[in-house]
Write a protein that holds these residues in place. Structure first.
Motif, PDB file in Angstrom:
ATOM      1  N   UNK A  68       1.329  -5.597  -5.530  1.00 54.05           N
ATOM      2  CA  UNK A  68       1.821  -4.222  -5.651  1.00 54.05           C
ATOM      3  C   UNK A  68       0.713  -3.282  -6.135  1.00 54.05           C
ATOM      4  N   UNK A  69      -0.019  -3.680  -7.192  1.00 55.94           N
ATOM      5  CA  UNK A  69      -1.097  -2.845  -7.716  1.00 55.94           C
ATOM      6  C   UNK A  69      -2.173  -2.640  -6.653  1.00 55.94           C
ATOM      7  N   UNK A  70      -2.506  -3.703  -5.933  1.00 56.43           N
ATOM      8  CA  UNK A  70      -3.525  -3.589  -4.881  1.00 56.43           C
ATOM      9  C   UNK A  70      -3.063  -2.633  -3.778  1.00 56.43           C
ATOM     10  N   UNK A  71      -1.784  -2.678  -3.450  1.00 57.79           N
ATOM     11  CA  UNK A  71      -1.261  -1.792  -2.413  1.00 57.79           C
ATOM     12  C   UNK A  71      -1.321  -0.328  -2.847  1.00 57.79           C
ATOM     13  N   UNK A  72      -0.938  -0.086  -4.101  1.00 54.05           N
ATOM     14  CA  UNK A  72      -0.968   1.287  -4.623  1.00 54.05           C
ATOM     15  C   UNK A  72      -2.401   1.799  -4.674  1.00 54.05           C
ATOM     16  N   UNK A  73      -3.332   0.948  -5.122  1.00 48.20           N
ATOM     17  CA  UNK A  73      -4.740   1.342  -5.170  1.00 48.20           C
ATOM     18  C   UNK A  73      -5.276   1.613  -3.768  1.00 48.20           C
ATOM     19  N   UNK A  74      -4.856   0.806  -2.802  1.00 50.09           N
ATOM     20  CA  UNK A  74      -5.276   1.027  -1.414  1.00 50.09           C
ATOM     21  C   UNK A  74      -4.780   2.369  -0.901  1.00 50.09           C
ATOM     22  N   UNK A  75      -3.534   2.712  -1.239  1.00 46.78           N
ATOM     23  CA  UNK A  75      -2.990   4.006  -0.818  1.00 46.78           C
ATOM     24  C   UNK A  75      -3.763   5.150  -1.466  1.00 46.78           C
ATOM     25  N   UNK A  76      -4.099   4.984  -2.735  1.00 41.52           N
ATOM     26  CA  UNK A  76      -4.849   6.018  -3.447  1.00 41.52           C
ATOM     27  C   UNK A  76      -6.241   6.209  -2.851  1.00 41.52           C
ATOM     28  N   UNK A  77      -6.982   5.124  -2.722  1.00 39.34           N
ATOM     29  CA  UNK A  77      -8.357   5.218  -2.226  1.00 39.34           C
ATOM     30  C   UNK A  77      -8.406   5.626  -0.762  1.00 39.34           C
ATOM     31  N   UNK A  78      -7.498   5.054   0.027  1.00 42.80           N
ATOM     32  CA  UNK A  78      -7.484   5.385   1.451  1.00 42.80           C
ATOM     33  C   UNK A  78      -7.198   6.849   1.699  1.00 42.80           C
ATOM     34  N   UNK A  79      -6.225   7.399   0.969  1.00 43.42           N
ATOM     35  CA  UNK A  79      -5.895   8.813   1.149  1.00 43.42           C
ATOM     36  C   UNK A  79      -6.993   9.702   0.604  1.00 43.42           C
ATOM     37  N   UNK A  80      -7.584   9.308  -0.522  1.00 51.22           N
ATOM     38  CA  UNK A  80      -8.709  10.067  -1.082  1.00 51.22           C
ATOM     39  C   UNK A  80      -9.841  10.174  -0.058  1.00 51.22           C
ATOM     40  N   UNK A 108       8.014   5.512  -4.045  1.00 53.37           N
ATOM     41  CA  UNK A 108       7.670   6.556  -5.007  1.00 53.37           C
ATOM     42  C   UNK A 108       6.242   6.391  -5.531  1.00 53.37           C
ATOM     43  N   UNK A 109       5.867   5.158  -5.839  1.00 53.52           N
ATOM     44  CA  UNK A 109       4.502   4.900  -6.302  1.00 53.52           C
ATOM     45  C   UNK A 109       3.484   5.259  -5.209  1.00 53.52           C
ATOM     46  N   UNK A 110       3.804   4.915  -3.968  1.00 57.30           N
ATOM     47  CA  UNK A 110       2.910   5.232  -2.857  1.00 57.30           C
ATOM     48  C   UNK A 110       2.720   6.743  -2.729  1.00 57.30           C
ATOM     49  N   UNK A 111       3.821   7.496  -2.783  1.00 48.56           N
ATOM     50  CA  UNK A 111       3.733   8.949  -2.620  1.00 48.56           C
ATOM     51  C   UNK A 111       2.891   9.558  -3.742  1.00 48.56           C
ATOM     52  N   UNK A 112       3.090   9.081  -4.964  1.00 53.78           N
ATOM     53  CA  UNK A 112       2.277   9.580  -6.083  1.00 53.78           C
ATOM     54  C   UNK A 112       0.805   9.262  -5.870  1.00 53.78           C
ATOM     55  N   UNK A 113       0.492   8.019  -5.484  1.00 51.52           N
ATOM     56  CA  UNK A 113      -0.897   7.601  -5.268  1.00 51.52           C
ATOM     57  C   UNK A 113      -1.526   8.382  -4.118  1.00 51.52           C
ATOM     58  N   UNK A 114      -0.774   8.572  -3.039  1.00 50.93           N
ATOM     59  CA  UNK A 114      -1.279   9.311  -1.884  1.00 50.93           C
ATOM     60  C   UNK A 114      -1.556  10.773  -2.244  1.00 50.93           C
ATOM     61  N   UNK A 115      -0.648  11.390  -2.978  1.00 46.29           N
ATOM     62  CA  UNK A 115      -0.804  12.804  -3.339  1.00 46.29           C
ATOM     63  C   UNK A 115      -1.977  13.013  -4.292  1.00 46.29           C
TER      64      UNK A 115
END
Length: 213
Positions: A1-13, A83-90
């Motif tokens: 889960x943490x890796x997925x959220x980090x991937x969403x954050x870095x990928x969107x960044x 919800x975590x994905x949307x926060x990380x992506x934003x």
């Protein structure tokens, strides 16, 4: 889960940094030729999307709240994960725009003054987002990266909105007053149309490809 959220954050960044940064570079080099500027911006986005989806697909590669919403509706991710994905992506989108600003010597945060409004542009966002979702859902797993990158690269040219098709990326573009930017006043309607488009895309997919659902 943490890796997925980090991937969403870095990928969107990185995606927003590519979109905004290539827009700024295109402005610097195109001498006012909008066709060359759009070509540079769309090619950079095509290459960037293909790269990012390919390397992050082992964990998660939505980079898009509309895509995450559809995956939640389909039961592929839980609501809390959504919800975590949307926060990380934003958050990633905002920081991606700021990073591009810093690299090109702009103010860290500068709100865009670029207007993007009108029924034709709103319709374009519905079409672009619906098309994106259909491409994602209908593509073979090993072809998603090239199919998505190709569709978005093409949609830069066949939609009057230049195909944002992503609420998080749209949010990030607020923070750079450049070719790729969007006025904060026009942001809400863009996002609304994108979510309309994602639900329309899901519905069309279910009709056309019922055997795959």
């Amino acid at each position: 889960m943490i890796k997925n959220i980090l991937s969403e954050f870095l990928g969107t960044l990185l995606l927003v940094c590519i979109v905004v940064g290539s827009g700024i570079m295109g402005e610097n080099l195109s001498s006012g030729n909008d066709a060359i500027l759009l070509l540079a911006n769309s090619l950079a986005t095509f290459w960037g999307l293909y790269f990012l989806i390919t390397i992050f697909s082992v964990n998660s590669s939505h980079f898009n709240p509309a895509v995450s919403l559809v995956m939640h509706i389909r039961g592929e991710i839980k609501f809390l994960t959504f919800l975590f994905f949307v926060f990380a992506q934003s958050l990633g989108a905002m920081l991606g725009a700021i990073l591009a600003n810093v690299m090109f010597g702009f103010e860290y945060i500068e709100f865009s003054e670029k207007p993007r409004t009108g029924v034709n542009i709103w319709l374009s966002e519905i079409v672009a987002t619906a098309g994106l979702l259909i491409v994602i859902l209908a593509s073979p797993k090993d072809k998603v990266a090239i199919m998505v990158a190709s569709f978005i690269g093409a949609a830069y040219w066949f939609t009057s909105s230049t195909s944002f098709a992503n609420p998080a990326v749209t949010f990030g573009r607020i923070f750079s007053d450049s070719f790729a930017g969007i006025s904060p006043y026009d942001f809400p309607m863009f996002v609304l149309m994108q979510f309309v488009g994602c639900l329309a895309g899901l519905g069309i997919y279910k009709i056309i490809f019922p055997q795959q659902d």
